[in-house]
Design a protein around this motif. Structure first.
Motif, mmCIF file in Angstrom:
data_model
loop_
_atom_site.group_PDB
_atom_site.id
_atom_site.type_symbol
_atom_site.label_atom_id
_atom_site.label_comp_id
_atom_site.label_asym_id
_atom_site.label_seq_id
_atom_site.Cartn_x
_atom_site.Cartn_y
_atom_site.Cartn_z
ATOM 1 N N ASN A 161 0.811 -1.216 0.000
ATOM 2 C CA ASN A 161 0.000 0.000 0.000
ATOM 3 C C ASN A 161 0.854 1.280 0.000
ATOM 4 O O ASN A 161 0.322 2.379 0.080
ATOM 5 N N GLY A 162 2.193 1.133 -0.051
ATOM 6 C CA GLY A 162 3.075 2.295 -0.093
ATOM 7 C C GLY A 162 3.629 2.715 1.250
ATOM 8 O O GLY A 162 4.486 3.587 1.327
ATOM 9 N N ASP A 163 3.155 2.114 2.338
ATOM 10 C CA ASP A 163 3.706 2.395 3.659
ATOM 11 C C ASP A 163 4.991 1.597 3.847
ATOM 12 O O ASP A 163 5.267 0.667 3.087
ATOM 13 N N SER A 164 5.775 1.960 4.857
ATOM 14 C CA SER A 164 6.957 1.161 5.156
ATOM 15 C C SER A 164 7.200 1.095 6.655
ATOM 16 O O SER A 164 6.912 2.032 7.394
ATOM 17 N N ALA A 165 7.718 -0.046 7.077
ATOM 18 C CA ALA A 165 8.168 -0.234 8.452
ATOM 19 C C ALA A 165 9.674 -0.030 8.413
ATOM 20 O O ALA A 165 10.352 -0.603 7.559
ATOM 21 N N VAL A 166 10.194 0.803 9.320
ATOM 22 C CA VAL A 166 11.619 1.116 9.288
ATOM 23 C C VAL A 166 12.260 0.958 10.662
ATOM 24 O O VAL A 166 11.629 1.190 11.685
ATOM 25 N N PHE A 167 13.517 0.536 10.657
ATOM 26 C CA PHE A 167 14.402 0.662 11.798
ATOM 27 C C PHE A 167 15.280 1.854 11.482
ATOM 28 O O PHE A 167 15.601 2.105 10.316
ATOM 29 N N CYS B 17 10.186 3.649 2.230
ATOM 30 C CA CYS B 17 11.557 4.036 2.579
ATOM 31 C C CYS B 17 12.548 2.917 2.282
ATOM 32 O O CYS B 17 12.182 1.745 2.264
ATOM 33 N N VAL B 18 13.808 3.300 2.081
ATOM 34 C CA VAL B 18 14.909 2.350 1.924
ATOM 35 C C VAL B 18 16.050 2.778 2.839
ATOM 36 O O VAL B 18 16.084 3.910 3.340
ATOM 37 N N ARG B 19 17.014 1.885 3.026
ATOM 38 C CA ARG B 19 18.181 2.173 3.861
ATOM 39 C C ARG B 19 18.859 3.456 3.381
ATOM 40 O O ARG B 19 19.068 3.640 2.191
ATOM 41 N N GLY B 20 19.186 4.320 4.331
ATOM 42 C CA GLY B 20 19.862 5.570 4.011
ATOM 43 C C GLY B 20 18.939 6.771 3.877
ATOM 44 O O GLY B 20 19.403 7.908 3.865
#
Length: 85
Positions: free
Chosen positions: A14-20, A74-77
């Motif tokens: 759905n375009g959301d992201s879970a991030v650390f 989101c992606v790393r960085g």
């Protein structure tokens, strides 16, 4: 201003992201509006929602701060910065 860098992520269909993330300064709050950028280019504005850890969780033995970013994959960085008022 709050600022964090994404260290790991999972994008949902759905375009959301879970991030650390590594929080460099400030404290994020649930429902806070943020700007997300990649390679110095603004990806957009989103709402941040935390799971079990906030900005103060960078302590030995605890898991890294994490959040759900609504509306941006989101992606790393990637850099997450809190918006004022």
């Amino acid at each position: 201003m709050t600022r964090a860098v994404v260290t790991d992520s999972f994008a949902f269909s759905n375009g959301d992201s879970a991030v650390f993330m590594t929080v460099e300064r400030g404290e994020f709050t649930r429902g806070q509006r943020v700007r997300v950028s990649r390679d110095a280019s603004l990806l957009g504005e989103a709402v941040i929602q935390f799971g079990f850890a906030g900005a103060g969780a960078n302590t030995e033995g605890s898991r890294s701060p994490h959040a759900m970013i609504k509306g941006i994959a989101c992606v790393r960085g990637d850099v997450i910065e809190g918006m004022e008022g």
